[in-house]
Design a protein around this motif. Structure first.
Motif, PDB file in Angstrom:
ATOM      1  N   PHE A 153      33.127  18.087  35.987  1.00  0.00           N
ATOM      2  CA  PHE A 153      33.337  19.430  35.444  1.00  0.00           C
ATOM      3  C   PHE A 153      32.464  19.599  34.205  1.00  0.00           C
ATOM      4  O   PHE A 153      32.490  18.760  33.292  1.00  0.00           O
ATOM      5  N   ARG A 154      31.717  20.702  34.154  1.00  0.00           N
ATOM      6  CA  ARG A 154      30.833  20.876  32.995  1.00  0.00           C
ATOM      7  C   ARG A 154      31.636  21.289  31.767  1.00  0.00           C
ATOM      8  O   ARG A 154      32.435  22.227  31.813  1.00  0.00           O
TER       9      ARG A 154
ATOM     10  N   GLY B  97      31.809  30.270  37.696  1.00  0.00           N
ATOM     11  CA  GLY B  97      32.933  31.007  38.236  1.00  0.00           C
ATOM     12  C   GLY B  97      32.893  32.412  37.671  1.00  0.00           C
ATOM     13  O   GLY B  97      32.099  32.724  36.765  1.00  0.00           O
ATOM     14  N   ARG B  98      33.769  33.257  38.208  1.00  0.00           N
ATOM     15  CA  ARG B  98      33.921  34.606  37.638  1.00  0.00           C
ATOM     16  C   ARG B  98      34.792  34.487  36.394  1.00  0.00           C
ATOM     17  O   ARG B  98      35.375  33.435  36.108  1.00  0.00           O
ATOM     18  N   HIS B  99      34.923  35.602  35.685  1.00  0.00           N
ATOM     19  CA  HIS B  99      35.838  35.622  34.534  1.00  0.00           C
ATOM     20  C   HIS B  99      37.080  36.369  35.001  1.00  0.00           C
ATOM     21  O   HIS B  99      37.011  37.562  35.293  1.00  0.00           O
ATOM     22  N   ILE B 100      38.191  35.644  35.096  1.00  0.00           N
ATOM     23  CA  ILE B 100      39.409  36.250  35.652  1.00  0.00           C
ATOM     24  C   ILE B 100      40.572  36.088  34.694  1.00  0.00           C
ATOM     25  O   ILE B 100      40.519  35.276  33.769  1.00  0.00           O
ATOM     26  N   TRP B 101      41.608  36.857  34.948  1.00  0.00           N
ATOM     27  CA  TRP B 101      42.876  36.769  34.194  1.00  0.00           C
ATOM     28  C   TRP B 101      42.645  36.901  32.678  1.00  0.00           C
ATOM     29  O   TRP B 101      43.270  36.218  31.876  1.00  0.00           O
ATOM     30  N   ASP B 102      41.696  37.761  32.318  1.00  0.00           N
ATOM     31  CA  ASP B 102      41.374  38.025  30.906  1.00  0.00           C
ATOM     32  C   ASP B 102      41.007  36.779  30.118  1.00  0.00           C
ATOM     33  O   ASP B 102      41.237  36.707  28.906  1.00  0.00           O
ATOM     34  N   GLU B 103      40.465  35.816  30.786  1.00  0.00           N
ATOM     35  CA  GLU B 103      40.111  34.583  30.077  1.00  0.00           C
ATOM     36  C   GLU B 103      38.964  34.822  29.102  1.00  0.00           C
ATOM     37  O   GLU B 103      38.007  35.532  29.406  1.00  0.00           O
ATOM     38  N   LYS B 104      39.083  34.213  27.926  1.00  0.00           N
ATOM     39  CA  LYS B 104      37.988  34.269  26.964  1.00  0.00           C
ATOM     40  C   LYS B 104      37.158  33.010  27.193  1.00  0.00           C
ATOM     41  O   LYS B 104      37.643  31.899  26.982  1.00  0.00           O
TER      42      LYS B 104
ATOM     43  N   GLY C 284      38.480  26.209  38.243  1.00  0.00           N
ATOM     44  CA  GLY C 284      39.621  25.428  38.745  1.00  0.00           C
ATOM     45  C   GLY C 284      39.955  25.841  40.180  1.00  0.00           C
ATOM     46  O   GLY C 284      40.154  25.004  41.059  1.00  0.00           O
ATOM     47  N   LEU C 285      39.969  27.171  40.400  1.00  0.00           N
ATOM     48  CA  LEU C 285      40.217  27.656  41.773  1.00  0.00           C
ATOM     49  C   LEU C 285      39.133  27.149  42.717  1.00  0.00           C
ATOM     50  O   LEU C 285      39.404  26.756  43.848  1.00  0.00           O
TER      51      LEU C 285
END
Ligand code: DNO
Length: 365
Positions: free
Chosen positions: A5-6, A318-325, A336-337
């Motif tokens: 994982f980077r 990955g995309r930016h999901i669930w309002d992640e900063k 992770g998904l």
């Protein structure tokens, strides 16, 4: 397949290693010393610090991404020998702490190139986006300014010291043809590969992203034929690949699953991600799921499984999901998904290989 994982380092990443640890099956972090200017030697003490941090969480540091190549090497300037010597010293030091693979690229000026970092997808998530018409019309310096305004962290490939001399670099590259770039890459490899071999390290070039010329700059690691040519430049196992499905997949003519089979024994590191390409040449990054994009992740995983891939792999952007900063492309959630999707395919293939009978038996338990 060894999943890694980077991680961009303490203070340069939003993600604590404790959280990475909670993703199943991750054995190591993929790292770099991002604050050391391109071309300088990496100090051993700093390398050891990363090892200690990783070990606290029981992660290995087998894969480094990237030890970047100084532009003078890519340009073939007389000063390149000085930077090549530094590169060799860094290889030796990385070997001292047990590093096994060094990922790098040979793209002039820019590493990966996109026109938007947070383009909205249909479901409200955002992702890195490439708009062909914009790239054709925008001045690269304007694009760099736009990108810099959107991120506060050091972005590998877009380091300030590299971009400070943008105008000068573009002038220097005016004289450099694709054939010159091949020659300069050959020169670099002839010196570096023996040192990598002595140190039990595999060099793994990353393809150009996107796999075609941008801003008139030459780009060569772009398709199957060119990768074949690259591997022949120095035909040794230590001269290998980071096979990035998303980078190559931005050209729909590239068949990545076929490349996995063809270059099997030279793939030391797999970057696995999906993109959706459009007829006008635009593309956007999507979730890892095959049906979300135009890169056939299922066939690619099947190819890796068929060749008995034992190298390192990471979910790429990955995309930016669930309002992640998070830094663009490198959130925890969607990567992770992505890992779980890749494991899902891999584990199913393993089961199928073991035979149906055994599969049913274990389902009854
Ligand atoms: C993009 C990455 C690349 C890659 C370098 C390797 O996010 O895949 O920046 O790390 O090209 O040198």
């Amino acid at each position: 397949m060894k999943m890694v994982f980077r991680w961009f380092g303490e203070g340069n990443d939003f993600i604590p290693l404790e959280h990475v640890k909670q993703i199943p099956g991750v054995e190591g972090i993929v790292w770099a010393l991002h604050d050391i200017p391109v071309g300088e030697e990496w100090p051993l003490e700093r390398i050891k610090e990363v090892k200690l941090q990783a070990e606290l969480h029981d992660f290995n540091i087998d894969v480094v991404e990237s030890v970047n190549i100084h532009e003078d090497i890519k340009l073939g300037l007389p000063t390149r020998d000085f930077y090549i010597e530094n590169y060799k010293k860094t290889i030796e030091r990385l070997a001292q702490v047990g590093v096994k693979v060094i990922c790098y690229n040979f793209m002039p000026v820019f590493d990966w190139t996109r026109t938007e970092l947070f383009k909205e997808l249909e479901d409200g998530s955002t992702a890195l986006f490439f708009e062909k018409a914009k790239i054709t019309n925008i001045d690269p310096i304007e694009l760099v300014k736009e990108i810099a305004e959107n991120v506060s962290l050091t972005m590998p490939g877009w380091e300030p010291e590299r971009l400070k001399y943008l105008t000068k670099l573009f002038d220097l590259y005016k004289e450099v043809t694709e054939e010159d770039l091949w020659k300069n890459l050959h020169y670099f490899l002839e010196q570096i590969i023996p040192v990598a071999e002595e140190n039990n390290i595999k060099m793994a070039i990353h393809p150009d992203d996107p796999p075609f010329s941008v801003f008139g700059l030459p780009r060569i690691i772009i398709n199957e034929d060119n990768i074949q040519r690259f591997l022949k430049l120095v035909d040794r196992p230590a001269n290998g690949l980071t096979l990035c499905s998303g980078s190559l997949g931005a050209n729909p003519n590239n068949n990545v699953a076929e490349m996995v089979r063809k270059f099997a024994d030279r793939i030391h590191f797999a970057h696995i991600r999906n993109v959706r390409t459009y007829e006008n040449g635009d593309f956007i990054e999507t979730s890892h799921r095959s049906s979300d994009g135009t890169v056939d992740i299922l066939s690619i995983m099947k190819a890796y499984h068929d060749i008995g891939f034992t190298g390192y792999a990471r979910p790429d952007h990955g995309r930016h999901i669930w309002d992640e900063k998070c830094r663009p492309g490198y959130g925890l959630y969607d990567r992770g998904l992505g890992i779980m999707y890749l494991w899902g395919i891999w584990d199913s293939l393993e089961r199928l290989k073991q035979g149906e009978k055994q599969c049913y038996q274990s389902m009854e338990i």
